[in-house]
Design an enzyme around this catalytic site. Structure first.
Site, PDB file in Angstrom:
ATOM      1  CG  ASP A  29      -0.513 -36.987   9.513  1.00  0.00           C
ATOM      2  OD1 ASP A  29      -1.173 -36.237   8.781  1.00  0.00           O
ATOM      3  OD2 ASP A  29      -0.184 -37.155  10.556  1.00  0.00           O
TER       4      ASP A  29
ATOM      5  CG  ASP B 272       6.931 -24.006   4.160  1.00  0.00           C
ATOM      6  OD1 ASP B 272       6.038 -24.769   4.792  1.00  0.00           O
ATOM      7  OD2 ASP B 272       6.781 -22.775   4.120  1.00  0.00           O
TER       8      ASP B 272
ATOM      9  CG  HIS C 276       5.228 -22.215  10.379  1.00  0.00           C
ATOM     10  ND1 HIS C 276       4.339 -23.234  10.272  1.00  0.00           N
ATOM     11  CD2 HIS C 276       5.223 -21.611  11.554  1.00  0.00           C
ATOM     12  CE1 HIS C 276       3.538 -23.158  11.273  1.00  0.00           C
ATOM     13  NE2 HIS C 276       3.822 -22.111  12.045  1.00  0.00           N
TER      14      HIS C 276
ATOM     15  CD  GLU D 169      -0.068 -32.456   9.579  1.00  0.00           C
ATOM     16  OE1 GLU D 169      -0.459 -32.695  10.767  1.00  0.00           O
ATOM     17  OE2 GLU D 169      -0.256 -31.217   8.922  1.00  0.00           O
TER      18      GLU D 169
ATOM     19  CG  ASN E  22       5.544 -26.610  11.185  1.00  0.00           C
ATOM     20  OD1 ASN E  22       6.425 -26.508  10.472  1.00  0.00           O
ATOM     21  ND2 ASN E  22       4.364 -26.788  10.672  1.00  0.00           N
TER      22      ASN E  22
END
Length: 566
Positions: free
Chosen positions: A423, A440, A436, A467, A431
Site C-alpha cells: 500500500d 496516476d 490526481h 493504491e 493526490n
C-alpha cells in the site's frame, strides 16, 4: 371456352412429359446403341482390366501396409508414454500401477506391457506371470541396448504365454538419460492378421506380412496356415523371398513363374520404421479367368438390362435430381440450426449440383470463420477485462483468478507460497498535494517497478484496488518472502518520487507478508487476510516497513504473530 380447353391439355402434356418421363424416353433412345458399344468395348479393354485389377490389389496392399504401420505406430506411442510414466513416477511400484491403468481396451492389439531392468529381468508387467522373467538373451533386447531407440523383434514365442508374438521395445533413457530401464510390449498377431482381412477371399491372391528373417507374422484369415512359416517353405512365394527381403527399396514388384507353373506378379512394401514387409502375390491366370467370366456375363445381361432401362430411368430421376435437392435442403436446414460443421460433399452429387454445393460450403466456411473471430474477440475482451490499464498489471479479478490457480497447484504439490500486500503511504495526501494526474503517474511507475520485480522473482503482480498492490510468490518460504518484501520497499523508495507531506519526503510503501503451505483446511482468502493484517501492522509501525504475518499452518499450534523486517 377453347382457350380453357387448350390450357387444360397443355397442363396434361406437362404432367405427361415431366422429368421422369423425359429421362425414360431418353434412356430408350440411347440404351440400344450404348449397350452394343459396351459389348465391343469389353473385348478391347480386357488387358486394361487385368492391369486395373493388379493396380487395385497393389492399392489394397498399400492400404494394408498403412494399417500395419498405424498398429506399430500406436504401439510405439504407448511405449513412449509408458517410458515417460516410468521416468516421471520415479519408483517401480508407482509406475507399475500407472502402467496397468493406462493399458485400456482401446488398443487390443497390445497383449501386455512390461518394464524391464538393465539386467533383462521384468520388474513390472500388466501380466503378473511375466514378472521376474529373464529377457537378456533376446536379440531385440540386445539390439535395443545398442541402438537406444525403438526396436521391433522378429517372430518369436513368449516366455510365459508360449504363444507366437512380436515384441516392441523402447528405452526409458530416451526420456530420462539417468534411467536404465526399458519398456516392452507384446503384440497380438491375430490383430495384425485382421488388418489384412481386405486381402483375403480373393481368388489368385496371396498376402503375408513377414519379419526381417522371412518368417510370416500375419496373413488374411483364409491364409492363416502360413503364419509362423518361412517364405522359403511356401511354394507360391519362395521365388520372391530373396528379392523382397534383400531389397533396400521401401516398395517394389517382381514377375515370376511359381512352382505350380502359374504366372504371378508379387508386390512388396516395407512397414515404415521396421524391417517387416507386406508381400502380395497375384496369379494373373486366375485374375484373367474372372474377367473372362465377367465378359460372358455381360452378353447375357444385355437383354435383361434393356428390360430394366425404363425402371432405371425413373430411379435415376430420383437419384440425380430429387435426392440431391433433398440433400441440399437438409444441409440448409442444419445451417439454419447453427450447425456450421456440416458440408455438402461432391460424392454422389450430379455435376449440375456441384456449384451449389460449393456455394453452400463457402457460405458455411465464411460464417464459421466469423463465429471463430467473434470467439477470439470475446477472448481478447476477457483478457482486457483482467488487466488494470493504469498500472499495466492484473486487476483484482485477474489476480484472484491467478491466486486460485497457484493455490491449487501448491496444494497438489504440497509446496509453499507467499503473498505480499503493498500500500502506498499517505497516497490521499499525495493526490491532494500534487493532483490526481500526478497520482496516476505515481501508480503507473509503481506498476512498472512491481512488474520488474515479478519478472525477477517469478511472481505475479497485480493492482488490488486504489493504491493497494499485491505480489504473489509461488514456492517462496517466509525468509525469501520477507526478502522480496524488502526488495519492493527499497525499489519504491529508490524511485525518488517527491512526497512533501510524508515524513520520508519521498513516496514509500508499506508491505504485509504472509506465507503458508495450502491445505484443505485453508482457503486463498485466508492468505489474503493474513497479508492484509500484516500490512495494517506495517502502517501502524510508522509505514515504509515490511511486516510478516505468522499465518498458522494446518497442524501447527499457537497464535498468529507479526514479525518486523527492516
Amino acid at each position: 371456352m377453347s382457350s380453357v380447353s387448350f390450357n387444360r391439355n397443355r397442363a396434361k402434356l406437362k404432367a405427361l412429359f415431366g422429368i421422369r418421363a423425359r429421362l425414360a424416353l431418353l434412356a430408350l433412345i440411347l440404351a440400344g446403341p450404348l449397350m452394343l458399344e459396351r459389348v465391343r468395348s469389353l473385348e478391347d479393354t480386357r488387358a486394361k482390366q487385368v492391369a486395373a485389377a493388379s493396380q487395385e490389389f497393389a492399392n489394397l496392399a498399400q492400404h494394408s501396409a498403412d494399417a500395419q504401420r498405424e498398429v506399430i505406430s500406436s504401439v510405439e506411442a504407448m511405449l513412449k508414454s509408458a517410458a515417460y510414466i516410468r521416468a516421471s513416477a520415479g519408483g517401480v511400484g508407482k509406475s507399475c500401477l500407472i502402467l496397468r491403468a493406462s493399458l485400456t481396451v482401446d488398443l487390443p492389439w497390445i497383449r501386455s506391457m512390461s518394464i524391464v531392468g538393465k539386467d533383462g529381468r521384468v520388474q513390472c508387467s500388466t501380466l503378473n506371470g511375466l514378472v521376474g522373467v529373464d529377457l537378456s538373451d533376446r536379440p531385440y533386447f540386445k539390439k535395443m541396448q545398442e541402438t537406444r531407440g525403438f526396436v521391433l523383434s522378429d517372430y518369436l514365442f513368449g516366455r510365459a504365454s508360449k504363444q507366437p508374438t512380436i515384441v516392441a521395445a523402447y528405452p526409458v533413457a530416451a526420456v530420462d538419460q539417468d534411467e536404465d530401464a526399458f519398456v516392452i510390449a507384446t503384440v497380438n498377431l491375430d490383430w495384425m492378421s485382421m488388418a489384412m482381412s481386405n486381402l483375403g477371399g480373393r481368388p489368385g491372391v496371396s498376402a503375408v506380412l513377414v519379419d526381417s528373417a522371412g518368417t510370416v507374422l500375419a496373413a488374411p484369415p483364409d491364409q492363416a496356415s502360413m503364419i509362423g512359416r518361412s517364405l522359403k517353405q511356401l511354394p507360391l512365394l519362395s521365388v520372391v523371398a530373396d528379392q523382397a527381403l534383400g531389397s533396400d527399396q521401401n516398395k517394389g514388384s517382381v514377375s515370376f513363374t511359381s512352382a505350380d507353373g502359374a504366372k504371378r506378379t508379387a508386390s512388396f512394401a516395407r512397414i515404415s520404421g521396421t524391417d517387416s514387409r507386406l508381400i502380395v502375390s497375384i496369379d494373373e491366370t486366375k485374375v484373367s479367368a474372372s474377367i473372362n467370366r465377367d465378359i460372358k456375363s455381360a452378353y447375357f445381361q444385355l437383354g435383361f438390362v434393356c428390360l430394366l432401362v425404363l425402371l432405371g430411368a425413373l430411379i435415376a430421376a430420383e437419384k440425380l435430381i430429387i435426392q440431391p435437392i433433398e440433400i441440399m435442403a437438409g444441409i440448409a436446414k442444419r445451417y439454419g440450426q447453427g450447425d456450421w460443421s456440416v458440408r455438402a460433399t461432391r460424392k454422389g452429387l450430379p455435376a449440375e449440383f456441384v456449384p451449389l454445393a460449393r456455394s453452400l460450403n463457402a457460405m458455411a466456411a465464411q460464417l464459421c470463420q466469423r463465429e471463430r473471430e467473434l470467439v477470439a474477440t470475446n477472448d481478447r475482451l476477457t483478457v482486457i477485462a483482467s488487466i488494470d490499464m493504469l498500472s499495466g498489471l492484473a486487476n483484482r479479478r485477474g489476480f484472484q483468478s491467478r491466486l486460485d490457480f497457484e493455490w491449487l497447484k501448491a496444494q497438489q504439490s504440497s509446496s509453499e507460497m507467499a503473498l505480499l500486500m503493498i500500500d502506498v503511504d499517505h497516497f490521499k495526501l499525495y493526490n491532494d498535494t500534487y493532483g490526481h494526474p500526478e497520482g496516476d503517474v505515481c501508480l503507473s511507475r509503481l506498476g512498472e517497478a512491481l512488474a520488474a520485480i515479478a519478472d525477477e522473482t517469478g511472481g505475479f503482480a497485480g493492482r488490488y484496488g486504489g493504491e493497494e498492490f499485491c505480489l504473489l510468490l509461488p514456492h517462496f518460504n517466509a525468509a525469501r518472502a520477507r526478502a522480496a518484501g524488502e526488495m519492493v520497499r527499497a525499489a519504491v523508495q529508490d524511485l525518488g518520487m517527491p512526497h512533501a507531506t510524508s515524513a520520508y519526503q519521498y513516496v514509500t510503501v508499506s508491505v504485509g507478508v504472509a506465507c503458508t503451505t495450502p491445505s484443505d483446511v485453508q482457503a486463498p482468502k485466508d492468505l489474503i487476510e493474513a497479508a492484509d493484517a500484516a500490512l495494517y501492522a506495517a502502517k501502524h509501525r510508522g509505514r515504509n516497513a515490511v511486516v510478516e504475518h505468522g499465518l498458522v499452518r494446518a497442524g501447527d499450534a499457537g497464535a498468529d504473530g507479526m514479525k518486523m523486517v527492516g
